[in-house]
Design a protein around this motif. Structure first.
Motif, PDB file in Angstrom:
ATOM      1  N   ASP A 624       0.793  -1.228   0.000  1.00 31.24           N
ATOM      2  CA  ASP A 624       0.000   0.000   0.000  1.00 31.24           C
ATOM      3  C   ASP A 624       0.823   1.274   0.000  1.00 31.24           C
ATOM      4  O   ASP A 624       0.468   2.247  -0.664  1.00 31.24           O
ATOM      5  CB  ASP A 624      -0.931   0.029   1.221  1.00 31.24           C
ATOM      6  N   ASP A 625       1.918   1.300   0.795  1.00 27.32           N
ATOM      7  CA  ASP A 625       2.595   2.565   1.039  1.00 27.32           C
ATOM      8  C   ASP A 625       3.465   3.028  -0.120  1.00 27.32           C
ATOM      9  O   ASP A 625       3.694   4.214  -0.285  1.00 27.32           O
ATOM     10  CB  ASP A 625       3.458   2.484   2.302  1.00 27.32           C
ATOM     11  N   GLY A 626       4.022   2.129  -0.885  1.00 29.30           N
ATOM     12  CA  GLY A 626       4.939   2.589  -1.930  1.00 29.30           C
ATOM     13  C   GLY A 626       5.055   1.601  -3.056  1.00 29.30           C
ATOM     14  O   GLY A 626       6.160   1.154  -3.369  1.00 29.30           O
ATOM     15  N   ASP A 627       3.935   1.219  -3.639  1.00 29.81           N
ATOM     16  CA  ASP A 627       3.978   0.214  -4.713  1.00 29.81           C
ATOM     17  C   ASP A 627       4.867   0.648  -5.861  1.00 29.81           C
ATOM     18  O   ASP A 627       5.666  -0.142  -6.387  1.00 29.81           O
ATOM     19  CB  ASP A 627       2.559  -0.066  -5.224  1.00 29.81           C
ATOM     20  N   ASP A 628       4.737   1.894  -6.248  1.00 31.56           N
ATOM     21  CA  ASP A 628       5.512   2.372  -7.398  1.00 31.56           C
ATOM     22  C   ASP A 628       7.003   2.377  -7.099  1.00 31.56           C
ATOM     23  O   ASP A 628       7.820   1.922  -7.931  1.00 31.56           O
ATOM     24  CB  ASP A 628       5.058   3.785  -7.793  1.00 31.56           C
ATOM     25  N   VAL A 629       7.346   2.870  -5.920  1.00 31.17           N
ATOM     26  CA  VAL A 629       8.764   2.932  -5.546  1.00 31.17           C
ATOM     27  C   VAL A 629       9.334   1.533  -5.428  1.00 31.17           C
ATOM     28  O   VAL A 629      10.429   1.238  -5.946  1.00 31.17           O
ATOM     29  CB  VAL A 629       8.932   3.698  -4.222  1.00 31.17           C
ATOM     30  N   GLU A 630       8.598   0.642  -4.774  1.00 31.75           N
ATOM     31  CA  GLU A 630       9.072  -0.709  -4.589  1.00 31.75           C
ATOM     32  C   GLU A 630       9.219  -1.421  -5.928  1.00 31.75           C
ATOM     33  O   GLU A 630      10.184  -2.158  -6.153  1.00 31.75           O
ATOM     34  CB  GLU A 630       8.108  -1.484  -3.681  1.00 31.75           C
ATOM     35  N   THR A 631       8.258  -1.212  -6.814  1.00 26.22           N
ATOM     36  CA  THR A 631       8.324  -1.852  -8.138  1.00 26.22           C
ATOM     37  C   THR A 631       9.550  -1.386  -8.897  1.00 26.22           C
ATOM     38  O   THR A 631      10.254  -2.187  -9.542  1.00 26.22           O
ATOM     39  CB  THR A 631       7.054  -1.524  -8.937  1.00 26.22           C
ATOM     40  N   THR A 632       9.819  -0.078  -8.795  1.00 24.76           N
ATOM     41  CA  THR A 632      11.001   0.475  -9.487  1.00 24.76           C
ATOM     42  C   THR A 632      12.276  -0.139  -8.940  1.00 24.76           C
ATOM     43  O   THR A 632      13.190  -0.512  -9.692  1.00 24.76           O
ATOM     44  CB  THR A 632      11.037   1.997  -9.316  1.00 24.76           C
ATOM     45  N   LYS A 633      12.341  -0.266  -7.602  1.00 27.83           N
ATOM     46  CA  LYS A 633      13.528  -0.842  -6.979  1.00 27.83           C
ATOM     47  C   LYS A 633      13.716  -2.295  -7.425  1.00 27.83           C
ATOM     48  O   LYS A 633      14.847  -2.721  -7.722  1.00 27.83           O
ATOM     49  CB  LYS A 633      13.412  -0.779  -5.450  1.00 27.83           C
ATOM     50  N   VAL A 634      12.613  -3.040  -7.449  1.00 25.14           N
ATOM     51  CA  VAL A 634      12.697  -4.443  -7.840  1.00 25.14           C
ATOM     52  C   VAL A 634      13.185  -4.577  -9.276  1.00 25.14           C
ATOM     53  O   VAL A 634      14.031  -5.425  -9.597  1.00 25.14           O
ATOM     54  CB  VAL A 634      11.332  -5.134  -7.645  1.00 25.14           C
ATOM     55  N   GLU A 635      12.658  -3.734 -10.167  1.00 26.69           N
ATOM     56  CA  GLU A 635      13.069  -3.793 -11.579  1.00 26.69           C
ATOM     57  C   GLU A 635      14.541  -3.449 -11.726  1.00 26.69           C
ATOM     58  O   GLU A 635      15.273  -4.066 -12.518  1.00 26.69           O
ATOM     59  CB  GLU A 635      12.205  -2.845 -12.399  1.00 26.69           C
ATOM     60  N   MET A 636      14.984  -2.421 -10.995  1.00 27.95           N
ATOM     61  CA  MET A 636      16.403  -2.036 -11.044  1.00 27.95           C
ATOM     62  C   MET A 636      17.285  -3.190 -10.569  1.00 27.95           C
ATOM     63  O   MET A 636      18.332  -3.482 -11.170  1.00 27.95           O
ATOM     64  CB  MET A 636      16.649  -0.805 -10.173  1.00 27.95           C
ATOM     65  N   LEU A 637      16.859  -3.843  -9.484  1.00 24.24           N
ATOM     66  CA  LEU A 637      17.649  -4.946  -8.947  1.00 24.24           C
ATOM     67  C   LEU A 637      17.691  -6.129  -9.922  1.00 24.24           C
ATOM     68  O   LEU A 637      18.749  -6.742 -10.129  1.00 24.24           O
ATOM     69  CB  LEU A 637      17.075  -5.392  -7.607  1.00 24.24           C
ATOM     70  N   ARG A 638      16.540  -6.438 -10.525  1.00 26.12           N
ATOM     71  CA  ARG A 638      16.509  -7.571 -11.465  1.00 26.12           C
ATOM     72  C   ARG A 638      17.411  -7.309 -12.662  1.00 26.12           C
ATOM     73  O   ARG A 638      18.137  -8.205 -13.129  1.00 26.12           O
ATOM     74  CB  ARG A 638      15.080  -7.819 -11.913  1.00 26.12           C
ATOM     75  N   LEU A 639      17.355  -6.057 -13.159  1.00 27.73           N
ATOM     76  CA  LEU A 639      18.193  -5.709 -14.298  1.00 27.73           C
ATOM     77  C   LEU A 639      19.671  -5.800 -13.928  1.00 27.73           C
ATOM     78  O   LEU A 639      20.477  -6.370 -14.680  1.00 27.73           O
ATOM     79  CB  LEU A 639      17.847  -4.291 -14.777  1.00 27.73           C
ATOM     80  N   ALA A 640      20.031  -5.258 -12.737  1.00 26.12           N
ATOM     81  CA  ALA A 640      21.427  -5.279 -12.306  1.00 26.12           C
ATOM     82  C   ALA A 640      21.893  -6.705 -12.070  1.00 26.12           C
ATOM     83  O   ALA A 640      23.032  -7.064 -12.400  1.00 26.12           O
ATOM     84  CB  ALA A 640      21.591  -4.435 -11.045  1.00 26.12           C
ATOM     85  N   LEU A 641      21.007  -7.508 -11.476  1.00 22.48           N
ATOM     86  CA  LEU A 641      21.370  -8.906 -11.214  1.00 22.48           C
ATOM     87  C   LEU A 641      21.571  -9.676 -12.513  1.00 22.48           C
ATOM     88  O   LEU A 641      22.501 -10.493 -12.639  1.00 22.48           O
ATOM     89  CB  LEU A 641      20.294  -9.573 -10.356  1.00 22.48           C
TER      90      LEU A 641
END
Length: 658
Positions: A624-641
């Motif tokens: 609820d609190d930060g879906d957009d921010v969390e999604t962005t972080k996850v995508e950045m991490l997946r790409l970097a990984l």
């Protein structure tokens, strides 16, 4: 002890009418709260309001006197020194040591009495003057009684030397003659001064023959008519036998010599040698021990015990300790003459003359406002092995009971409680129990005071109290948002649960501000970090930051991965750990191996899958609190990984090819 012989004094509480209203109270360690209730004594409700105040009744107000605090502090050192000299000395050396300790106690009382007297003289406040004067009287009585107990119970004076000690006792405590003599000597015509003969008589009553002869010589030089009588009286004073305890003269020889001298005095009185001078005749009758003449000098004697000593000096100088109480009782009766009843001080002195130690302690306990005197005197007498057979019915002996009461009173004071600790230490039966109960009630206003109390507990292996103090201070630090201090106290308490809670607060603070507070403490946790998993994580995570700051990237990456896979970090912190890995994944050189990268991918998938062991708060925050921010972080991490995995596979494949 037996029940009191007298009713305790009543304490009037202003504004409270105990005859009409019921009173409520609550006991404290050193004081009592008293208040008026809304009920009558007949248990019926009272209409209207009564006294609106709550009164504090202090058990021992003397501890708040600055001068008496010096008495408590100085005597504490003497007490501790006496306890530490427990090793058995030869009986003679032991007695000498105990007498020296007794004199030290008396010197402390005397110093406080002198200081209190100076305050009484210098202050302009009438109420304070009355208070100081009253305390001087109390201290004077304490020194008087202690000195007598020292002579009778510690010195254990025998026939001959006993009277010499009693003379010193009287001379020390009845000193008006010195000021009176100074007044006479400062006058222009001293033999005509109205106090001239009073000074000579007072000297004689105290056995101070040299001073009496010097003063009498003034009369012989000034008046030719009385010169011959003065010389005869001077000769009698000079020839008066004085027993020397260290001399070669036996008691029998002294008694014979004294008897001859006494008969010579009697002969001069019977011959009327001094009939023409009432003053000289009166002095000669005093030398003869005439009781009627002695009683005429009540104003100069001032007290019955002075009368006792003067009477013994001229009638029975070889009095034995066993005979003392008979002469004391008769002297008291003769001096008071039925005109007044004995005062409490008289009863205490009489008990001492009767060698009734327990009655001395009991009487003084009733009349005194504090336990200092009876506690220290009883301890000293106990070291003299005079109280070995007296045990109280509740399991403690007399010495320990009084020391416990005295030390309990000290604990009611904000600083004197430290003295009370040593008194409890030297109470073998109940001292530790009392100390544990009292030390828990000490208000820990500052960390300095808390550390002082803690050190006392640690020195005595009081583990439960140590933990209680540390938890209390840790909670106080948390309430004041002083996390470093709180963590330090929780580590000292060995409280894993509380250390975990504070570690979570540190991590939360880091998430909010991007930095750690109290770095010195976290950097130097050492073995203490093993107290809890969360504290271990906090210390290791801080170590990761240090490695990263030193550009030790491989070591930092390995430590970060171990923190992730060990699952000792809180769930809410997983994303922070993964984001910490992002700069390492973007380095030009490959930091994470393919296997390590797979581990990071699995951790990311576990986080996004929201495992059941994550709390509802964490899940709600993710959703609820930060879906957009969390999604962005996850995508950045997946790409970097993914990028790092391909680079690692290529690098590892190339190395294998070689």
């Amino acid at each position: 002890m037996e029940e009191l012989d007298v009713d305790p004094p009543l304490t009037t509480i202003p504004g409270v009418n105990s005859k009409k209203k019921c009173m409520g109270f609550d006991w404290g360690p050193g004081e009592m709260l008293v208040y008026e209730t809304c009920y009558e004594n007949q248990r019926r409700a009272e209409k209207g309001l009564g006294c609106p105040f709550i009164r504090i009744v202090q058990r021992d107000e003397d501890i708040y006197s600055p001068v008496l605090r010096k008495l408590f502090n100085e005597s504490h050192g003497i007490f501790v020194g006496l306890q530490k000299s427990e090793e058995e000395l030869p009986s003679k050396s032991r007695k000498t040591q105990l007498v020296r300790v007794s004199k030290n106690y008396r010197s402390v009382i005397g110093a406080c009495m002198e200081e209190m007297h100076q305050l009484a003289v210098s202050t302009r406040d009438a109420a304070l003057t009355a208070q100081y004067t009253s305390q001087v009287s109390v201290l004077s009585a304490m020194e008087l009684i202690w000195n007598l107990c020292e002579i009778l119970f510690i010195e254990v004076a025998t026939a001959g030397s006993l009277l010499l000690h009693l003379l010193d006792w009287v001379q020390l405590h009845v000193c008006e003659v010195d000021s009176m003599a100074q007044e006479v000597l400062n006058s222009e015509n001293l033999t005509k001064h109205d106090k001239y003969w009073n000074v000579i008589t007072s000297y004689v009553l105290q056995g101070r023959m040299d001073e009496a002869r010097q003063m009498l010589a003034k009369e012989a030089n000034a008046t030719a008519a009385s010169r011959g009588m003065c010389r005869i009286l001077d000769g009698l004073m000079k020839k008066m036998p004085v027993f020397s305890p260290g001399g070669t003269q036996t008691l029998t020889e002294f008694e014979l010599k004294w008897q001859h001298w006494h008969e010579e005095c009697e002969r001069y009185v019977q011959d009327g040698t001094f009939a023409s001078s009432s003053h000289l005749e009166s002095i000669c009758k005093i030398l003869l021990g005439d009781e009627a003449t002695l009683l005429k000098q009540k104003e100069l004697l001032t007290t019955w015990y002075h009368f006792l000593v003067s009477r013994l000096l001229y009638t029975h100088p070889m009095v034995k300790p066993a005979e003392l109480h008979v002469y004391a009782q008769s002297s008291l009766d003769m001096f008071l003459g039925g005109d007044s009843s004995p005062e409490p001080l008289d009863n205490i002195l009489m008990a001492a003359f009767e060698f009734d130690i327990l009655q001395v302690i009991k009487e003084f306990s009733i009349t005194s406002s504090n336990w200092w005197f009876v506690a220290h005197l009883t301890d000293l007498l106990d070291h003299c092995q005079l109280l070995q057979t007296h045990n109280l019915y509740f399991g403690s002996n007399m010495r320990e009971f009084l020391l416990l009461e005295y030390a309990s009173g000290l604990f009611a004071h904000h600083s004197l409680w430290q003295l009370g600790v040593d008194y409890f230490d030297h109470c073998p039966k109940l001292g530790r129990v009392y100390l544990e109960l009292h030390i828990e009630r000490i208000p820990l206003n500052t960390e300095k005071k808390a550390l002082k109390v803690l050190r006392i507990c640690e020195q005595r292996q009081m583990g439960e109290q140590v933990r209680s103090i540390c938890k209390s201070m840790a909670m106080k630090a948390v309430r004041n948002n002083r996390l470093g201090s709180a963590l330090s106290w929780s580590i000292r308490a060995r409280d894993a649960a509380f250390a975990t809670l504070i570690s979570d607060r540190f991590l939360k603070d880091y998430c909010e501000h991007g930095r750690f507070s109290d770095l010195d403490l976290i950097d130097n946790l050492g073995p203490a970090m093993l107290l809890s998993d969360r504290l271990t994580f906090l210390g290791k995570y801080r170590e990761f930051h240090r490695l990263y700051g030193k550009k030790c990237f491989p070591e930092a990456a390995k430590l970060l991965l171990s923190l992730m896979t060990a699952r000792i970090a809180p769930c809410s912190f997983w994303m922070t750990l993964l984001m910490d890995a992002l700069p390492l994944l973007e380095q030009k050189q490959v930091i994470f191996s393919a296997e390590q990268t797979y581990e990071l991918m699995r951790c990311l998938e576990d986080l996004t899958a929201v495992k059941p062991d994550m709390g509802e708060t964490d899940e709600r925050r993710l959703q609820d609190d930060g879906d957009d921010v969390e999604t962005t972080k996850v995508e950045m991490l997946r790409l970097a990984l993914a990028r790092n995995l391909s680079r690692a596979i290529v690098k590892e494949g190339t190395l294998d090819g070689w």
